[in-house]
Structure formats: C-alpha cells, structure tokens
Design a protein around this motif. Structure first.
Motif, PDB file in Angstrom:
ATOM      1  N   UNK A  14       0.827  -1.211   0.000  1.00 57.18           N
ATOM      2  CA  UNK A  14       0.000   0.000   0.000  1.00 57.18           C
ATOM      3  C   UNK A  14       0.859   1.258   0.000  1.00 57.18           C
ATOM      4  N   UNK A  15       2.159   1.077  -0.183  1.00 56.01           N
ATOM      5  CA  UNK A  15       3.070   2.227  -0.218  1.00 56.01           C
ATOM      6  C   UNK A  15       4.024   2.035  -1.392  1.00 56.01           C
ATOM      7  N   UNK A  16       3.883   2.868  -2.411  1.00 56.70           N
ATOM      8  CA  UNK A  16       4.720   2.788  -3.602  1.00 56.70           C
ATOM      9  C   UNK A  16       5.491   4.091  -3.757  1.00 56.70           C
ATOM     10  N   UNK A  17       6.715   3.988  -4.224  1.00 57.04           N
ATOM     11  CA  UNK A  17       7.481   5.174  -4.596  1.00 57.04           C
ATOM     12  C   UNK A  17       7.559   5.223  -6.115  1.00 57.04           C
ATOM     13  N   UNK A  18       7.196   6.368  -6.677  1.00 59.50           N
ATOM     14  CA  UNK A  18       7.118   6.520  -8.133  1.00 59.50           C
ATOM     15  C   UNK A  18       8.039   7.627  -8.618  1.00 59.50           C
ATOM     16  N   UNK A  19       8.524   7.466  -9.850  1.00 59.16           N
ATOM     17  CA  UNK A  19       9.016   8.595 -10.619  1.00 59.16           C
ATOM     18  C   UNK A  19       7.792   9.185 -11.297  1.00 59.16           C
ATOM     19  N   UNK A  20       7.235  10.224 -10.743  1.00 59.05           N
ATOM     20  CA  UNK A  20       5.970  10.769 -11.230  1.00 59.05           C
ATOM     21  C   UNK A  20       6.213  11.857 -12.270  1.00 59.05           C
ATOM     22  N   UNK A  21       5.562  11.707 -13.422  1.00 54.79           N
ATOM     23  CA  UNK A  21       5.571  12.733 -14.454  1.00 54.79           C
ATOM     24  C   UNK A  21       4.226  13.455 -14.438  1.00 54.79           C
ATOM     25  N   UNK A  22       4.239  14.729 -14.091  1.00 62.32           N
ATOM     26  CA  UNK A  22       3.018  15.525 -14.074  1.00 62.32           C
ATOM     27  C   UNK A  22       2.795  16.084 -15.474  1.00 62.32           C
ATOM     28  N   UNK A  23       1.586  15.901 -15.973  1.00 56.86           N
ATOM     29  CA  UNK A  23       1.275  16.390 -17.319  1.00 56.86           C
ATOM     30  C   UNK A  23       1.486  17.894 -17.426  1.00 56.86           C
ATOM     31  N   UNK A  24       1.978  18.305 -18.589  1.00 54.02           N
ATOM     32  CA  UNK A  24       2.269  19.735 -18.790  1.00 54.02           C
ATOM     33  C   UNK A  24       1.005  20.580 -18.760  1.00 54.02           C
TER      34      UNK A  24
END
Length: 614
Positions: free
Chosen positions: A263-273
C-alpha cells in the motif's frame, strides 16, 4: 499484436473495428441501445495475428478505458475529421504515453462526411497534437466508410507491422496478469482474460488470485484467440481455471505466481504539462494499475509541490495494496478535478522505516531509478547489505533467479553483503575490541552488543563467530577478546581474592552464604563479586552458591578420571575418593556433566571428554 484503440466519444472507434474485423465489439444491450461504448470490447483477425481492444471514449468511463491499455500493445488513435482532436483525444493520447505504449498509427475517420479541405485541416490538427509524442512520426490513414481503400490500407499496415514486430524479449519474471473479464463456460468452468504483464504461463500451473489469496490451477491457455502452450508478456490471454469461483476473479483482480502487494509505492511521477495546477503534498488521487483502481495520496519527497510538466520522486500512499513491482506503470487522476494528473514508474514498494526524506532512504530510492535489476542490485550493494528475497520480490524475479555478482558478494544472515564491506566491518570489530581491552585491562572481553554502531546489529553475531573461527578473536562465555588476553584484576578484586583463597582452598569449599558469615562481607556484594571473578577465570562457579579455586577443581577432575579408568563410578565412590559430602559431590559431578567431561549412565558416570579447567 494487440492493437488498443483510443479517441474521443463518437469518433468511430467501434465502427472502425467492425470494418477491420467484421466483429461488433459493443456486446452489451445498453451499448447497442445507446450507440455508445461503455465497456471494453475485443475482436481478432486470427489469420493476421491481430487483436483489437476497443475502449470507451466518454470521459465518464475513463476507468474502463485505462483497464484496456497495456504496455506492450500497439496504439490506434482514432480522430474524426469533422471534429478534429477533442478533449478525450488528448487525454487518451496522454494515457497511452503514461502507460508505456511506444508505437502506433492514427486513423482519421469520417472523411466521407467532410470536404477534402476539412480533412486536410483535421490531419494538420492531428499532426500538431501528436508532435513530441510517440506518434510524432506515425502514419495517418484517412478512412471513409463509403469506400474500402482507407480501411484496407490501414488493415494492410497493421498486418504488416504485426508480422514484423518481434515479441519483446524481457528478462524472466514471475507471472502476473490483471484480469479484465471473467465468465463461465458450460462444461469448462471459470475463464479469465487479460493482457499478460510479466512472466509466462502454461497449462497445469498453480497460481494465486489477488486479492482473495485463493489458489487456482490453469486447465488450458489461449493466447491471442488461439490455443497455446504458453502465454507471454503482451499476449491477450484467456485462462481456463479450476478451483476458483467466478466472484473471486472479477475485473481488478490479478492472477499471479506471487500475490505480494504493498500500500506504499514510490514513483518517478511525471506531471502532465497541461495539468491545471501544481501538485501539492498529500493530494488525493485515483491510482490505476493494470485493471485495478485504488485511491490514495501523493506524498512529496523533494519539493513542496510539483509544477505541471515536471518529473520527480514521490510516495504514493494507498488506501488498498496493489501487487506492483519495480518498473510497473501507475496512472494517477486528480480526485477533485476528475482529470489525469500524470503517471509514474514504480521504483520501490517498501514503506519508509523512519523519516520519509531520510538521506539513507533517498539514496536507496535513487539507486533504484533504473530499468535494469542487476544495475539496481549493484547500486544498492554499494550502499549496504541487500536482502535477496525482498529484492527478487520488488523486481518480480522468479525464486530460482541466481543472485548477481557472486564473485565479490557474501551471504550472511539471509542478506547479501559486498565482500569489501564485510572486511571493513571485520577490521572495525577487531580494532575496537583490541583498543577497548587495552584501555580497560580489567575486562575479560567485549560483548556483541558493545560493538560500535557502525557495525549493523543483525550481522554482529556472524561477524564475531567468523573472527573467532579464524583465531583472530577468542570467545569466553559471551565475551570476545584477543586470544592471549588475560584480564587484570582490580585492586578491590585482588584484595577479595586474598580473603577468599584460604577459604576456598579445599575440596569442599563453603557456600556463598557461609563465606558471607565467615568474612562479614555483605551477601549481596559477594553474589555479584564472585561471579565476576568466575568470568575472569580466577574462580570456577559450579552453581549459584558454590565456587572453587581452579586448581582444586582440577584435582577433583583428576580423581574422576582415575575412578573411570577402573570402571564407571557412582556418587558414593566419588564422595569416598574425594572426602567431600554427598550433596557437594552431586554438585561437582553435575557441573562436570554440563561441561561434557562426564556423562551419566543411570546411576553411574563415565568420562566422556577431556577436562579443561580453564
């Protein structure tokens, strides 16, 4: 090859699939009545090795659209010439990109309903939309439903691409497939379908269903609408299962060889432009993983907030666990705005053990920012020990995967440690014990829990045993010291020994209570001082209340050896030979038994080992 269609509602996706395959993918009565795709639809061209996934175009059914997208698929973006690109066209293209699709073509539909000038303008709009995306160089096929040429050209292109496109050669992984449909077939039982995300499956495999945890056996496999011996990543797969009820395998469930979830994930998050605002800490989101949907919150790791168009590490704290692995893609939609926020690649599934932004944790997360598990392993090993089973689970590696870098990696206490790191700890332990006993010569040795904090607690026992086995250290009880180290008595201990020696220099020394009476020393003090002298080997403690001078106990051991040389002996013979009382004789013999010097056989004893008084 599996082709996923995407595009705005009423742009002709379902009609295009029907023209390509002859199959109407709108199977629900509500879909036929409304002329609107609500759920996923499937069609195949078996002779061309082509499968199609038709997805809803209406924004209200975005969760169903996401469930139809998988990383290894080929995209077919559908845009109507009369409308041109619309909001869901853009969002679907973003979703395809965020979920890892990297190849595709574009179909410009309804060209029979517009002028050539409008069709040219719509094609220019599409080109502008896909610029900078994976479809930037994709062909755009103009399709007219009143003529076969456009559809025929598209079909030929898809068929040619399917023939040339090689099956992705991924590293071995545990099998995982998110389920998008489940149904019963009379005479066969439960069937589930989905796109294989990782690993391979074959008949007779025993798998686990997530989240219910029940086991199912695979009776048969269909891959891309054909019976198959195996199904591989990217295959549209149907599994006939036994041992499972259909209610346990509805959309959102997974069938897998390892149901471990977090229930705990670490992501490389890309936020949409084009996301309309900065992403703040603890932003509530909808998370989509395979066919599974969960709610959660974004926890920032490096910034107070993330601006649109930026990419950074974040924690995703979920309300329900997901069976995610490193490299999986997660799509995030903002809960309040009901729009796609961005997407991320899973880097870790381990919750922080302390502060979220702790420097050691951030170093671990940065080490995991790679697509290659062997590279991640080497990076982690430079930071410290790696627990191999946990690492295998994180990357979805099979249980029989050989560990990496065996030449300079040691296994200790279930962890893998770099040989240089282990030698550094060995040297630190030996140097600390040497220096500590030099500074405190009255100590017998150093206990395991006294080693410096730089040596991790979980490895100290193995480390000290190894040093003792190699004769770098010696062990006395629970104390470790240099082999030639002998503790020096303090002045108080020397003075006490001068008092004790006349009393204890006898085969039957007084008990601890009697010593207190004869010396007028407090019993509480003696009950601490005499065991300390025993640890220093100047006394032998045979039980809680009786102590011997070592040379006296050596003489009693020699008497036992003489008796045993003649025949097994009992307590009476030992008592008579030594001249001590029966109770004391029993105490001494039981001490010999514990040391392995004697062994009791009924009421008699034999000498079973060599006596070592020291």
């Amino acid at each position: 090859m599996i082709v996923t269609l995407a595009g705005h509602v009423d742009h002709g996706k379902t009609s295009l699939v029907r023209a390509l395959t002859g199959v109407d993918t709108d199977r629900l009565a509500e879909e036929k009545a409304r002329g609107l795709t609500i759920d996923l639809g499937f069609a195949y061209l078996s002779d061309a090795n082509l499968g199609f996934v038709d997805v809803p175009g209406h924004h209200r059914f975005i969760h169903n659209m996401v469930a139809g997208v998988a990383e290894h698929q080929f995209a077919l973006l559908v845009v109507a010439a009369d409308d041109g690109p619309m909001p869901q066209t853009r969002e679907h293209l973003q979703i395809l990109t965020l979920l890892g699709i990297r190849a595709g073509v574009v179909a410009l539909t309804k060209c029979d309903l517009v002028s050539d000038e409008r069709a040219d303008a719509a094609q220019a709009e599409v080109s502008a939309l896909v610029a900078g995306t994976f479809l930037a160089d994709a062909q755009i096929f103009r399709c007219r439903m009143d003529e076969a040429d456009g559809v025929a050209n598209l079909k030929a292109e898809l068929t040619s691409t399917a023939a040339q496109r090689a099956t992705p050669q991924a590293a071995p992984r545990q099998f995982r497939m998110p389920i998008d449909r489940a149904f019963n077939i009379r005479g066969s039982g439960t069937v589930v379908t989905g796109t294989v995300l990782a690993g391979a499956v074959q008949p007779d495999a025993n798998l686990t269903v997530f989240p219910c945890g029940k086991t199912a056996r695979v009776r048969s496999v269909h891959a891309n609408d054909r019976p198959a011996e195996y199904a591989h990543p990217g295959d549209r797969t149907a599994l006939n299962l036994t041992g499972i009820d259909i209610q346990d395998v509805q959309r959102g469930a997974w069938i897998t060889s390892d149901p471990t979830a977090s229930a705990h994930l670490t992501l490389d998050l890309e936020v949409l432009a084009d996301f309309p605002r900065a992403v703040k800490h603890w932003t509530p989101v909808h998370a989509y993983h395979g066919t599974t949907h969960a709610t959660g919150r974004i926890a920032q790791l490096t910034e107070a907030r993330l601006e649109p168009g930026s990419t950074n590490l974040v924690d995703l704290v979920l309300d329900e666990p997901l069976p995610a692995r490193a490299g999986d893609r997660i799509l995030l939609r903002d809960q309040s705005l009901d729009v796609t926020l961005g997407g991320g690649t899973v880097r870790d599934t381990q919750a922080p053990n302390g502060r979220r932004r702790d420097s050691k944790r951030m170093a671990r997360l940065n080490a995991l920012r790679t697509t290659d598990p062997s590279q991640a392993f080497r990076r982690l090993l430079e930071l410290g020990p790696v627990q191999w089973p946990a690492f295998r689970t994180l990357w979805g590696l099979p249980a029989d995967t050989p560990r990496y870098d065996t030449a300079d990696v040691l296994e200790r206490s279930g962890w893998l440690v770099h040989a240089a790191q282990w030698q550094e700890w060995r040297n630190a332990a030996e140097q600390f014990i040497t220096r500590h006993l030099k500074d405190h010569p009255n100590l017998q040795g150093v206990r395991e829990n006294e080693l410096p904090h730089s040596i991790p607690t979980g490895f100290r026992s193995d480390l000290l045993r190894e040093l003792a086995a190699s004769d770098k250290l010696a062990q006395t009880g629970g104390m470790y010291h240099l082999p030639r180290h002998a503790a020096v008595l303090t002045d108080a201990q020397q003075q006490l020994m001068q008092t004790l020696e006349p009393l204890l220099n006898t085969p039957q020394p007084p008990s601890l209570g009697d010593i207190a009476k004869r010396t007028a020393l407090p019993l509480n003090n003696l009950s601490k001082a005499l065991p300390a002298l025993a640890r220093l080997k100047v006394l032998d403690q045979i039980n809680d209340t009786r102590f011997y001078l070592p040379q006296v106990l050596d003489e009693l051991a020699a008497t036992a050896e003489q008796l045993a040389a003649e025949a097994p002996f009992d307590v009476r013979r030992f008592r008579d030979a030594t001249g001590i009382g029966r109770n004391v004789a029993i105490d001494v013999l039981e001490h010999f038994d514990r040391k392995g010097f004697t062994r009791r056989q009924g009421n008699e004893r034999i000498v079973a080992g060599k006596w070592r008084a020291r």
